[in-house]
Design a protein around this motif. Sequence first.
Motif, PDB file in Angstrom:
ATOM      1  N   TYR A   1      24.001  37.732  10.198  1.00 51.71           N
ATOM      2  CA  TYR A   1      23.704  36.739   9.166  1.00 51.71           C
ATOM      3  C   TYR A   1      22.191  36.535   9.054  1.00 51.71           C
ATOM      4  N   GLY A   2      21.523  36.521  10.213  1.00 57.39           N
ATOM      5  CA  GLY A   2      20.077  36.342  10.209  1.00 57.39           C
ATOM      6  C   GLY A   2      19.365  37.434   9.434  1.00 57.39           C
ATOM      7  N   LEU A   3      19.843  38.681   9.575  1.00 57.48           N
ATOM      8  CA  LEU A   3      19.243  39.794   8.825  1.00 57.48           C
ATOM      9  C   LEU A   3      19.441  39.617   7.325  1.00 57.48           C
ATOM     10  N   ILE A   4      20.616  39.115   6.930  1.00 57.95           N
ATOM     11  CA  ILE A   4      20.859  38.880   5.504  1.00 57.95           C
ATOM     12  C   ILE A   4      19.952  37.766   4.988  1.00 57.95           C
ATOM     13  N   TYR A   5      19.832  36.674   5.742  1.00 57.24           N
ATOM     14  CA  TYR A   5      18.924  35.602   5.336  1.00 57.24           C
ATOM     15  C   TYR A   5      17.493  36.120   5.228  1.00 57.24           C
ATOM     16  N   LEU A   6      17.102  36.976   6.173  1.00 58.67           N
ATOM     17  CA  LEU A   6      15.758  37.548   6.154  1.00 58.67           C
ATOM     18  C   LEU A   6      15.550  38.389   4.896  1.00 58.67           C
ATOM     19  N   GLY A   7      16.564  39.207   4.570  1.00 56.23           N
ATOM     20  CA  GLY A   7      16.475  40.033   3.377  1.00 56.23           C
ATOM     21  C   GLY A   7      16.421  39.206   2.104  1.00 56.23           C
ATOM     22  N   LEU A   8      17.230  38.144   2.034  1.00 50.38           N
ATOM     23  CA  LEU A   8      17.225  37.277   0.854  1.00 50.38           C
ATOM     24  C   LEU A   8      15.880  36.560   0.702  1.00 50.38           C
ATOM     25  N   THR A   9      15.310  36.151   1.849  1.00 50.53           N
ATOM     26  CA  THR A   9      13.996  35.493   1.807  1.00 50.53           C
ATOM     27  C   THR A   9      12.928  36.457   1.311  1.00 50.53           C
ATOM     28  N   ALA A  10      12.960  37.687   1.809  1.00 50.39           N
ATOM     29  CA  ALA A  10      11.976  38.692   1.387  1.00 50.39           C
ATOM     30  C   ALA A  10      12.134  39.002  -0.101  1.00 50.39           C
ATOM     31  N   PHE A  11      13.385  39.083  -0.570  1.00 46.16           N
ATOM     32  CA  PHE A  11      13.634  39.356  -1.991  1.00 46.16           C
ATOM     33  C   PHE A  11      13.095  38.218  -2.862  1.00 46.16           C
ATOM     34  N   ALA A  12      13.410  36.971  -2.465  1.00 46.17           N
ATOM     35  CA  ALA A  12      12.929  35.811  -3.221  1.00 46.17           C
ATOM     36  C   ALA A  12      11.408  35.737  -3.192  1.00 46.17           C
ATOM     37  N   HIS A  13      10.818  36.084  -2.048  1.00 38.76           N
ATOM     38  CA  HIS A  13       9.361  36.064  -1.916  1.00 38.76           C
ATOM     39  C   HIS A  13       8.722  37.056  -2.875  1.00 38.76           C
ATOM     40  N   ALA A  14       9.312  38.257  -2.965  1.00 36.08           N
ATOM     41  CA  ALA A  14       8.773  39.281  -3.865  1.00 36.08           C
ATOM     42  C   ALA A  14       8.914  38.863  -5.328  1.00 36.08           C
ATOM     43  N   LYS A  15      10.042  38.232  -5.662  1.00 32.81           N
ATOM     44  CA  LYS A  15      10.295  37.829  -7.049  1.00 32.81           C
ATOM     45  C   LYS A  15       9.461  36.626  -7.471  1.00 32.81           C
ATOM     46  N   LEU A  16       9.236  35.704  -6.531  1.00 26.98           N
ATOM     47  CA  LEU A  16       8.596  34.427  -6.873  1.00 26.98           C
ATOM     48  C   LEU A  16       7.179  34.311  -6.322  1.00 26.98           C
ATOM     49  N   LYS A  17       6.605  35.415  -5.900  1.00 23.57           N
ATOM     50  CA  LYS A  17       5.255  35.375  -5.336  1.00 23.57           C
ATOM     51  C   LYS A  17       4.282  34.817  -6.361  1.00 23.57           C
ATOM     52  N   GLY A  18       3.543  33.819  -5.962  1.00 31.45           N
ATOM     53  CA  GLY A  18       2.599  33.183  -6.874  1.00 31.45           C
ATOM     54  C   GLY A  18       3.203  32.088  -7.733  1.00 31.45           C
ATOM     55  N   LYS A  19       4.546  31.992  -7.748  1.00 36.65           N
ATOM     56  CA  LYS A  19       5.208  30.984  -8.574  1.00 36.65           C
ATOM     57  C   LYS A  19       5.730  29.812  -7.748  1.00 36.65           C
ATOM     58  N   ALA A  20       5.986  30.055  -6.465  1.00 37.99           N
ATOM     59  CA  ALA A  20       6.511  29.014  -5.581  1.00 37.99           C
ATOM     60  C   ALA A  20       5.624  28.921  -4.344  1.00 37.99           C
ATOM     61  N   ASP A  21       5.638  27.777  -3.706  1.00 33.84           N
ATOM     62  CA  ASP A  21       4.847  27.547  -2.503  1.00 33.84           C
ATOM     63  C   ASP A  21       5.237  28.559  -1.430  1.00 33.84           C
ATOM     64  N   SER A  22       4.271  29.329  -0.943  1.00 28.43           N
ATOM     65  CA  SER A  22       4.560  30.389   0.027  1.00 28.43           C
ATOM     66  C   SER A  22       5.127  29.850   1.339  1.00 28.43           C
ATOM     67  N   ARG A  23       4.915  28.554   1.591  1.00 27.59           N
ATOM     68  CA  ARG A  23       5.414  27.981   2.845  1.00 27.59           C
ATOM     69  C   ARG A  23       6.942  27.897   2.864  1.00 27.59           C
ATOM     70  N   TYR A  24       7.576  27.870   1.682  1.00 28.20           N
ATOM     71  CA  TYR A  24       9.037  27.946   1.637  1.00 28.20           C
ATOM     72  C   TYR A  24       9.517  29.260   2.237  1.00 28.20           C
ATOM     73  N   PHE A  25       8.837  30.345   1.887  1.00 28.13           N
ATOM     74  CA  PHE A  25       9.231  31.661   2.390  1.00 28.13           C
ATOM     75  C   PHE A  25       8.896  31.803   3.872  1.00 28.13           C
ATOM     76  N   GLN A  26       7.765  31.216   4.288  1.00 25.87           N
ATOM     77  CA  GLN A  26       7.426  31.226   5.712  1.00 25.87           C
ATOM     78  C   GLN A  26       8.505  30.508   6.524  1.00 25.87           C
ATOM     79  N   LEU A  27       9.006  29.404   5.983  1.00 21.63           N
ATOM     80  CA  LEU A  27      10.092  28.679   6.646  1.00 21.63           C
ATOM     81  C   LEU A  27      11.347  29.543   6.716  1.00 21.63           C
ATOM     82  N   GLY A  28      11.654  30.256   5.622  1.00 28.50           N
ATOM     83  CA  GLY A  28      12.813  31.144   5.605  1.00 28.50           C
ATOM     84  C   GLY A  28      12.691  32.247   6.632  1.00 28.50           C
TER      85      GLY A  28
END
Length: 597
Positions: free
Chosen positions: A335-362
């Motif tokens: 499950y952790g690997l899936i969460y990691l992958g989803l976080t990386a995907f969201a980070h790539a899609k929303l880079k510059g649009k959302a606070d990067s600290r959300y992704f760091q938390l993920g």
Amino acid sequence: MIVPMKKVTLLFTNQTDEDAHNIVNSLRDFGAFHFGLGDDSTSLLEQMEAALAILQQHGSPRAQEFGAREKNAEYYSTRVLHLTAEVNGTRAKLAQLAAVEEWYRQWSDVSVQSIKDIAASGCHIRLFEMPKSDFRIINVAEVEKDGSILFVAGQDTKTVRFALISRHSETKIENAVEISLPHFEVTDLRREEAHLLSQLAEFEAALHLLTGRMHIISKELHEEKYRIQFHTVQSMLKKAEGISGVSYIEGYIPADTVKAFKQVVEKNNWGFSMTDPSEEDHPPTLLRNPKFVEPVYMLYRFLGMRIGYREMDVSFMFILFYTIITGLLVGDAGYGLIYLGLTAFAHAKLKGKADSRYFQLGYLLSGSIIVFGGLSGVWFGSATLAALPGLRDMTIPELAAFDIETGKMSNSIQIMMQIGFSLGIVHLSLGHLMKGWQRRKSLEVIGHLAYIAFLFCVYKVICFLIFKEPLPGYLVPGLAISIPLMFVFNNASQGLLAGMKSQSATFIFDLIGGFSDLISYIRIPIVGLVTVVLGMLFNLLSFGAPLGHAFGLILAVMGVLIHATRLKAMEFSNHAGMEWNGEWYKPFVGKEKKQWI
């Protein structure tokens, strides 16, 4: 750390609106003055924010020409919200039609109007459904003795659907539920469905077209926020009583900006007074922490938690224990690997649009889940995966969820429970140590040290009750000493006698609360065990396993939000004396507001 604040009163000599405008502009350029502006929302602001959020869900902006005359953001926002209401209304109507379509699937394409016409002639056709077990015991001859006819229209594994044709409109059949007729004929249903689908496509196409105007809404949204904030600050300029032509305004600045503030004051020929905040004041909270701690700010924002200015900055403790507890609660490396992958995907899609600290938390929480899952050998709840070379080598035998030889669950729950309670005693004790340090100049620190001793005695009682460990010889003396010390010194800052009097009626509940708070850490191993068991059950579903694990991923997130948050926001906070009722520092900085939290 919590940055010290200075309370400032600025004095101005102004006679015109232009003077006031220049004052506010200078304060904005300074960019560190906190006024406590509160909620700066208006109906137009809320409308534009809602419209922008809707358009962002419709994909990338489209470069579309709207003609020579461009509209303003208010027009486009109103249009977006209107189209969204139409889309939602149309989908609701389609859902109603789907229910009617299901009715016709069950009862065949009968003519509703024909049933009504027959009823008008005195022959009633009524539709019923009932459980198969009840239908079997119906005495059909008894029902049809008055000339009625009972006709079975269809059935499934549990339910029988039948029609009753009778001269009487009030005939009742026990345990049967009468089914109402739909409002649409089947031919009208198809026509209305096609019409609604066509409308829905038009509305959604129009919404997608409006994504090309997102930049206009976004620009005017920022300008509207700034305009409201600017005029709010301007309106806070107060006339000094008894002094003609003098105005003043009050606020707070961080202590480390005093030098820059004095330069601004000197440049503009303002007067000012500066003091440390008094007990009656409510200064804002500005946190400064190392970068690796800052992801916790996203939790504060999401959970609506605000550290008070006079409280402790528990950010490091919060993120440390939240990360550990999350790893133990989920504890499935797959499950952790899936969460990691989803976080990386969201980070790539929303880079510059959302606070990067959300992704760091993920990334941080996902990593914790992977580590604890790997150490306990849990990969999608599969004993087969846990036994694979490499994955098997990562597992600590004492923590292993599965017996590698048999493939069955091991008895590691005992160890996990001990870890949970040990984490609890450390967590709550640190809360009292932090609060004791804050009260170090008062005798109250003795009460907090005594509370830690009491918690340790409670921990030993829990180990005796659950793990059958022998009670230590110091248990009774420890309780005999710690409990009286707690009673005398817990509220010593009020004075010894006043403190004892204030808690005389509630002290017994404080003792029970300490016991229950420590016991509540049992949720950590129990929820972790549930994750493993559910994973095993999902693996038995064959083709349904992916869907089951998707459900498990959602449950795991809910478990973290409920249990990890509770242990931090309630159990720990109660023992650390945190009330979370502060106000974040939000300086007046103009159009581009810096995110301090």
